[in-house]
Motif scaffolding. Structure first.
Motif, PDB file in Angstrom:
ATOM      1  N   UNK B  67       0.827  -1.175   0.060  1.00 30.50           N
ATOM      2  CA  UNK B  67       0.240   0.166   0.243  1.00 30.50           C
ATOM      3  C   UNK B  67       0.880   1.275   0.008  1.00 30.50           C
ATOM      4  N   UNK B  68       1.898   1.154   0.819  1.00 29.73           N
ATOM      5  CA  UNK B  68       2.769   2.335   0.958  1.00 29.73           C
ATOM      6  C   UNK B  68       3.487   2.613  -0.116  1.00 29.73           C
ATOM      7  N   UNK B  69       4.035   1.384  -0.810  1.00 32.23           N
ATOM      8  CA  UNK B  69       5.108   1.715  -2.208  1.00 32.23           C
ATOM      9  C   UNK B  69       3.938   2.180  -3.283  1.00 32.23           C
ATOM     10  N   UNK B  70       2.661   1.648  -3.453  1.00 29.93           N
ATOM     11  CA  UNK B  70       2.049   1.810  -4.317  1.00 29.93           C
ATOM     12  C   UNK B  70       1.699   3.587  -4.339  1.00 29.93           C
ATOM     13  N   UNK B  71       1.092   3.725  -3.000  1.00 30.45           N
ATOM     14  CA  UNK B  71       0.641   5.101  -2.967  1.00 30.45           C
ATOM     15  C   UNK B  71       1.810   6.140  -3.306  1.00 30.45           C
ATOM     16  N   UNK B  72       3.215   5.774  -2.817  1.00 32.70           N
ATOM     17  CA  UNK B  72       4.298   6.600  -3.116  1.00 32.70           C
ATOM     18  C   UNK B  72       4.649   6.614  -4.531  1.00 32.70           C
ATOM     19  N   UNK B  73       4.430   5.662  -5.196  1.00 27.53           N
ATOM     20  CA  UNK B  73       4.820   5.794  -6.822  1.00 27.53           C
ATOM     21  C   UNK B  73       3.606   6.276  -7.621  1.00 27.53           C
ATOM     22  N   UNK B  74       2.356   6.251  -7.062  1.00 30.54           N
ATOM     23  CA  UNK B  74       1.100   6.989  -7.570  1.00 30.54           C
ATOM     24  C   UNK B  74       1.347   8.466  -7.427  1.00 30.54           C
ATOM     25  N   UNK B  75       2.030   8.954  -6.236  1.00 31.75           N
ATOM     26  CA  UNK B  75       2.062  10.482  -6.119  1.00 31.75           C
ATOM     27  C   UNK B  75       3.376  10.771  -6.991  1.00 31.75           C
ATOM     28  N   UNK B  76       4.229  10.182  -7.078  1.00 34.73           N
ATOM     29  CA  UNK B  76       5.538  10.362  -8.098  1.00 34.73           C
ATOM     30  C   UNK B  76       5.109  10.369  -9.512  1.00 34.73           C
ATOM     31  N   UNK B  77       4.050   9.690  -9.967  1.00 31.56           N
ATOM     32  CA  UNK B  77       3.216   9.639 -11.204  1.00 31.56           C
ATOM     33  C   UNK B  77       4.337   8.954 -12.244  1.00 31.56           C
ATOM     34  N   UNK B  78       4.552   7.794 -12.442  1.00 30.48           N
ATOM     35  CA  UNK B  78       5.238   7.441 -13.247  1.00 30.48           C
ATOM     36  C   UNK B  78       4.749   7.463 -14.679  1.00 30.48           C
ATOM     37  N   UNK B  87       2.293  -0.229 -21.863  1.00 30.55           N
ATOM     38  CA  UNK B  87       1.392   1.015 -22.805  1.00 30.55           C
ATOM     39  C   UNK B  87       0.063   0.804 -22.617  1.00 30.55           C
ATOM     40  N   UNK B  88      -0.513  -0.347 -22.795  1.00 33.80           N
ATOM     41  CA  UNK B  88      -2.023  -0.540 -22.908  1.00 33.80           C
ATOM     42  C   UNK B  88      -2.583   0.122 -21.510  1.00 33.80           C
ATOM     43  N   UNK B  89      -1.820   0.404 -20.673  1.00 35.95           N
ATOM     44  CA  UNK B  89      -2.510   0.610 -19.580  1.00 35.95           C
ATOM     45  C   UNK B  89      -2.446   2.328 -18.982  1.00 35.95           C
ATOM     46  N   UNK B 725       5.241  12.205 -29.344  1.00 29.96           N
ATOM     47  CA  UNK B 725       4.653  10.946 -28.594  1.00 29.96           C
ATOM     48  C   UNK B 725       4.136  11.461 -27.387  1.00 29.96           C
ATOM     49  N   UNK B 726       3.189  10.518 -27.181  1.00 34.47           N
ATOM     50  CA  UNK B 726       2.228  10.956 -26.017  1.00 34.47           C
ATOM     51  C   UNK B 726       2.785   9.978 -24.937  1.00 34.47           C
ATOM     52  N   UNK B 727       2.652  10.832 -23.774  1.00 35.87           N
ATOM     53  CA  UNK B 727       3.234  10.075 -22.473  1.00 35.87           C
ATOM     54  C   UNK B 727       2.043   9.673 -21.899  1.00 35.87           C
ATOM     55  N   UNK B 728       2.170   8.371 -21.361  1.00 34.30           N
ATOM     56  CA  UNK B 728       1.034   8.019 -20.620  1.00 34.30           C
ATOM     57  C   UNK B 728       1.381   7.672 -19.111  1.00 34.30           C
ATOM     58  N   UNK B 729       0.431   8.149 -18.408  1.00 38.41           N
ATOM     59  CA  UNK B 729       0.742   8.076 -16.824  1.00 38.41           C
ATOM     60  C   UNK B 729       0.013   6.819 -16.372  1.00 38.41           C
ATOM     61  N   UNK B 730       0.591   6.387 -15.344  1.00 38.82           N
ATOM     62  CA  UNK B 730      -0.246   5.309 -14.653  1.00 38.82           C
ATOM     63  C   UNK B 730      -0.716   5.431 -13.278  1.00 38.82           C
ATOM     64  N   UNK B 731      -0.693   6.795 -12.922  1.00 37.60           N
ATOM     65  CA  UNK B 731      -1.213   7.109 -11.597  1.00 37.60           C
ATOM     66  C   UNK B 731      -2.444   6.551 -11.277  1.00 37.60           C
ATOM     67  N   UNK B 737      -4.514   0.141  -7.510  1.00 36.24           N
ATOM     68  CA  UNK B 737      -3.878  -0.899  -6.989  1.00 36.24           C
ATOM     69  C   UNK B 737      -3.686  -0.872  -5.467  1.00 36.24           C
ATOM     70  N   UNK B 738      -3.249   0.449  -5.146  1.00 35.74           N
ATOM     71  CA  UNK B 738      -3.141   0.867  -3.712  1.00 35.74           C
ATOM     72  C   UNK B 738      -4.389   0.554  -2.963  1.00 35.74           C
ATOM     73  N   UNK B 739      -5.560   1.032  -3.552  1.00 38.81           N
ATOM     74  CA  UNK B 739      -6.721   0.797  -2.907  1.00 38.81           C
ATOM     75  C   UNK B 739      -7.064  -0.523  -2.689  1.00 38.81           C
ATOM     76  N   UNK B 740      -6.731  -1.402  -3.689  1.00 38.25           N
ATOM     77  CA  UNK B 740      -7.097  -2.877  -3.591  1.00 38.25           C
ATOM     78  C   UNK B 740      -6.224  -3.356  -2.523  1.00 38.25           C
ATOM     79  N   UNK B 741      -4.865  -3.223  -2.513  1.00 37.36           N
ATOM     80  CA  UNK B 741      -4.028  -3.589  -1.497  1.00 37.36           C
ATOM     81  C   UNK B 741      -4.644  -3.137  -0.082  1.00 37.36           C
ATOM     82  N   UNK B 742      -5.203  -1.889   0.090  1.00 32.02           N
ATOM     83  CA  UNK B 742      -5.727  -1.647   1.417  1.00 32.02           C
ATOM     84  C   UNK B 742      -6.942  -2.233   1.910  1.00 32.02           C
TER      85      UNK B 742
END
Lengths: 302, 760
Positions: B67-78, B87-89, B725-731, B737-742
């Protein structure tokens, strides 16, 4: 069975200063209930008259005969008292466990003291063996005030410690207990069940009537522990860090299986098994003795 | 796995995933020791459950760390590329900056709609394709003289703004617009070094728009007036627009130019380029000659184009000009300004496809006659002996009856007094723009004080020598100060004279560009000044900051005319006299008249303040009298009261509050209506460069800068240039995923708790 709970409440007994006081209080409490001694030192069935000898109790004089013949005679019954009661007390280290202010050993000791008082007060003989992996101290069966004093003193001098080997002790003690009678074993029976039953079986074969009194601490029985613990086994059984909640169910299963096996074995041997905890009144213990004593006096025996 | 992060600095937050592990390890140190009797059962239970408990706890720990790792990644917006494994996501969010050229040239009408309307249609279609709920963002920038950014956010907001846009009369500033675009892209890049903002400029491909991208900035170009937000450009440096494009290129941004202009490379268009005066009229009934210049920007000749000029609402006779292809022509108009003041002019052509440049407003200020006070130091009934006789004749030419040349205006209102009259209470020096002290020998201190104050507030003072000016030392003592605080611009040294029969002096050198003397710069008129004999003059030693406008041919090249600024005004020293005895200039009307006229016009001239500006430029107004209840009226009839307090200047005139760019957006004639006075006209005129509709070729555009590319009108690029090129974000997926983990952690934790709960 109704009892004078106040007199048998372990919390109250804990505040008494000596075992003799405990013993008296317990006995009075038990007998103040429905238990009247079925015997006053004598059998209940008339057998014959004999001439009065100085020292005999005046109340045993048959006054009708005296009225008729002006002879002082006393009544004799089928069985005279002198029922033997062997009290075996487990003093292994596991008996030292306590979650209350008194340990299992304290509780068992009170019960033993009370029973010795009751037995001797009924002119039966009582003997004591304190044991752990072997027998530690012994008071041969006897009666009278001096016997009771000796028993109480031995009890007071005893402290729990050492490993457990109940089965081996019973096996060894069985032939050594000369006076056949009721043998009450006070222990937590934390040992191999089959070994214990082997010992009990030996007692039965030797003509004794064993009564197993399992004394447990309420915490041992419930395992209601919350915090993370490092359990350090008494009797050098090792230590382990546990989350009690995680293993509680399994622990209770193991304990229940052990007790069930012990109870099955005792039933198979027609041996009474009383399981009590140190927070319960002592009347159950004394009642068991008194019931067995009454049955034996009626000739029911075992 | 990830190509990068929108907020790379926040990636370090994933290290917080170790916190649950640390808590778990710390908890292992916190087991409370407890002696236990029934150890055999504990050990049996422990052995039985150990593996299961370990797995349960491990799963719980992993869920918490996850949960913590996913939330941190989410905020970092890869973000990942669209061709990556993830890509499909991706969301493939688009950020778009849409620039709409709103300059005057966009008003060119081709068929039924103007270029601007066509651009708006395209902007609407483009914005409608964006998806706000998906996270697409759009910003509209209206390109004019000052670019306006209209919000950054949901495309629907930009879409709602499109119908409210209207073309302006401004000239588009590409550099300033690219500056705004660059700021947006730099913020988007946020230190990652690249931006994925799509930039499109909808314009008419006017070549003038891209002129600033060509070559190095010249000294001339750097003098172009820039808006407030623009950086100053130094000569010899790269033009600002190019600098911005360089930075955009570094960020990986391409600016797509969409051509919505007319089909021809050189669309036909004629325009009024300028309206200006040929002469400098002064005073009432002065003749004003106006030249209207017209340009033909097309490739076909335009004969007999009719040009109309109205002055203060009165139409003058229409003029006709023949316009060659890509050429210019001028039409001359003449009118008489009945009264001095601002004259509102409006020149008009017959309409063509770009109507904004078919008319042009102008304001010509005809100042009132210059009021001249002539202090005669040696009055005489004999003209030859009078100090100022010839001077006055030059100042007030004769007026005759009817006939051409006889109806002369009077640019000067001269008033002659004696020196003693300077102390008269009825004399107010503020009534005079120029004061001439001709041969005045002495001045009382009070008069000197009054003159000093008047010059300091903006008047001009001319010292001329004369017969009675004998005490040069006394004059110096009263009027000259070495520190410049005195009125005299030079120290008087000595008088020099020569006999008429002997050698005389002449003007050796003069400032040919000075307004007072440029008349004589023309070769045919020069001898009028340089050949006239001068018999007497006073040697003078000018102050350091005084300027010698003309000097004599003596051995020391003594100054003849000296000028010096004195606070708001000016002071002149004429080292000879206007008397015949001193110089033949006095009796040479061909010399004296132009000399005096040009000189006095220059000395008496006032900065009337600008009356013209470009659209959306600030404009101030200076008035002679206090403006009561001023109201601004725009060409379309709208207006507003000018509530700000006017400020009085040192010269007694009044400055109104400066009109804001929003007040001057429309081209045409404006009026400031005043209570109890005539309305004051102002003119806002188109930048003539907007009329040049020549379009830049695609090849030339693509060659201007690598960051520029021409797009087709449907939005795709030409040739092989791909879209960014279009940049795709996964946040969002990470958040899910973080919510699911939670949720999983909560369920698992509750399940374990229920199972391990101690029941009574």
């Amino acid at each position: 069975m109704a009892s004078n709970f106040a007199g048998l409440d372990p919390a109250i007994l804990d505040r008494l200063s000596s075992l003799s006081l405990v013993a008296r209080k317990v006995v009075e409490g038990t007998l103040a209930g429905t238990h009247r001694s079925p015997h006053r030192g004598s059998s209940v069935e008339f057998a014959q008259h004999r001439a009065y000898a100085p020292g005999d109790e005046v109340r045993r004089i048959d006054w009708k005969v005296y009225a008729r013949s002006e002879r002082l005679v006393v009544k004799e019954y089928v069985e005279e008292t002198n029922l033997a009661c062997n009290l075996l007390l487990d003093a292994s280290e596991s008996m030292a466990f306590s979650s209350l202010n008194w340990s299992k050993f304290d509780y068992a000791r009170w019960a033993v003291a009370a029973l010795s008082h009751l037995v001797i007060g009924a002119r039966d003989t009582a003997g004591l063996v304190v044991f752990d992996a072997g027998h530690r101290s012994k008071v041969p069966p006897g009666n009278g005030t001096a016997q009771e004093v000796a028993i109480l003193k031995t009890l007071e001098d005893s402290t729990p410690g050492g490993p457990t080997a109940i089965g081996e002790v019973l096996h060894t003690l069985a032939p050594r207990l000369r006076r056949r009678g009721i043998t009450m074993i006070f222990s937590d029976f934390f040992d191999e069940v089959q070994t214990i039953l082997e010992g009990v079986r030996r007692l039965v074969h030797q003509g004794h009537e064993p009564i197993l009194v399992q004394v447990l601490d309420p915490l041992e029985k419930s395992f209601e522990l919350d915090a993370l613990l490092k359990l350090e086994g008494l009797e050098g059984a090792g230590s382990v860090k546990i989350d009690p909640k995680a293993i509680r169910e399994a622990y209770l299963e193991e304990l229940e299986a052990h007790n069930q096996e012990l109870a099955r074995g005792a039933r198979a041997l027609s041996v009474d098994l009383i399981s009590t905890t140190t927070d319960k009144p002592l009347d159950a213990v004394l009642s068991a003795y008194l019931t067995r004593r009454s049955a034996r006096a009626r000739g029911g025996g075992r | 796995m990830f190509e990068g992060f929108v907020n790379p600095g926040l990636v370090i937050g994933t290290s917080l995933a170790a916190v649950p592990l640390l808590i778990h390890l710390l908890n292992r140190q916190r087991h409370r020791p407890l002696a236990w009797g029934a150890m055999r059962f504990v050990m049996a239970a422990y052995r039985k459950t150990r593996r299961r408990v370990q797995l349960e706890n491990l799963l719980l720990l992993l869920l918490r760390m996850g949960v913590v790792a996913l939330l941190a990644l989410c905020v970092a917006r890869p973000f990942v590329g669209s061709d990556g494994a993830l890509g499909p996501l991706t969301e493939a969010r688009q950020d778009v900056v849409l620039v709409v050229d709103a300059s005057a040239s966009m008003g060119y009408r081709e068929d039924v709609e103007t270029v601007f309307e066509r651009s708006l249609r395209r902007a609407t279609a483009f914005l409608e394709k964006l998806d706000g709920p998906r996270g697409d963002r759009a910003q509209l920038i209206v390109m004019g003289s000052t670019p306006r950014a209209l919000g950054w956010g949901d495309p629907s907001k930009a879409l709602a703004l499109v119908p409210t846009l209207s073309p302006s009369a401004e000239r588009a500033d590409l550099a300033a617009t690219l500056g705004k675009v660059l700021a947006i892209c730099e913020e988007d890049a946020s230190g990652t070094g690249s931006s994925h903002v799509q930039v499109r400029i909808l314009c008419d491909l006017q070549a003038d728009l891209f002129a600033s991208l060509r070559g190095t900035l010249s000294a001339e170009d750097s003098g172009i007036q820039l808006g407030e937000e623009q950086e100053a450009e130094s000569p010899g440096t790269e033009p600002l627009a190019r600098q911005h494009l360089n930075k955009l290129q570094e960020l990986g941004v391409r600016v797509l130019i969409e051509d919505h202009g007319p089909a021809p490379t050189n669309p036909a268009n004629i325009s009024i380029q300028s309206v200006r005066t040929l002469n400098q009229p002064i005073g009432e009934k002065s003749r004003v000659q106006v030249v209207v210049q017209v340009a033909n920007h097309g490739t076909s000749p335009r004969p007999a184009e009719r040009i109309a000029l109205s002055v203060n609402g009165n139409k003058l006779p229409v003029a006709q000009v023949d316009l060659p292809p890509q050429g210019r022509a001028e039409a001359l108009f003449s009118f008489q300004a009945e009264t001095p003041g601002a004259q509102a002019l409006l020149a008009q052509l017959e309409g063509d496809r770009l109507s904004a440049d078919d008319s042009r407003a102008a304001v010509i200020v005809v100042p009132p006659a210059i009021s001249v006070l002539v202090v005669n130091g040696a009055p005489s009934t004999d003209l030859e002996k009078d100090e100022v006789g010839y001077l006055l004749m030059a100042l007030e030419p004769l007026r005759g009856g009817d006939g051409p040349g006889n109806t002369l205006s009077a640019p000067f209102a001269a008033h002659e007094i004696d020196p003693a009259d300077l102390l008269a209470s009825s004399l107010d020096l503020r009534d005079y723009d120029v004061i001439i002290l001709a041969g005045v020998s002495s001045l009382p201190e009070v008069a000197v004080q009054g003159l000093t104050e008047r010059v300091a507030s903006g008047a001009s003072l001319i010292f001329a020598m004369g017969s009675r000016l004998a005490d040069l030392e006394g004059t110096n003592a009263r009027l000259f100060r070495a520190d410049g605080s005195g009125l005299l611009p030079a120290e008087l040294v000595q008088k020099r004279s020569t006999s008429r029969r002997g050698r005389y002096w002449r003007v050796a050198d003069f400032e040919e560009t000075h307004p007072a003397l440029r008349f004589f710069a023309e070769e045919r008129w020069m001898p009028l000044l340089t050949e006239v004999p001068i018999y007497s003059f006073v040697e003078a030693r000018p102050l350091e900051d005084a300027k010698v406008l003309a000097s004599l041919d003596d051995e020391g090249q003594s100054p003849l005319l000296i000028e010096r600024a004195f606070d708001q005004g000016r002071v002149y020293l004429w080292t000879t006299s206007f008397q015949r005895e001193w110089t033949d200039i006095a009796v040479s009307p061909n010399t004296l008249v132009p000399l005096v006229h040009e000189w006095i016009v220059h000395a008496g001239g006032r900065n009337e303040g600008p009356r013209e500006a470009r659209p959306a430029e600030s404009l101030g107004l200076i008035l002679r009298n206090f403006p009561r209840s001023p109201q601004l009226v725009r060409p379309d009839g709208t207006g507003r009261p000018l509530a700000e307090e006017p400020v009085q200047q040192a010269d007694g005139r009044w400055r109104l509050a400066t009109l804001a760019p929003s007040d001057t957006a429309l081209p045409g004639l404006y009026k400031v209506q005043l209570e109890g006075a005539s309305a004051e006209p102002l003119a806002i005129a188109l930048d003539p460069r907007e009329s040049e509709l020549e379009r830049i070729s695609p090849a030339a555009l693509n060659g201007l800068h690598p960051a520029l590319a021409l797009a087709e009108a449907n939005g795709e690029t030409t040739g092989d240039t791909p879209l960014a090129p279009r940049r795709g974000e996964l946040w969002r997926w990470l958040a899910l995923a973080a919510l699911t983990f939670l949720v999983a952690e909560s369920i698992w934790s509750a399940r374990l708790g229920r199972r391990r709960r101690i029941t009574a």
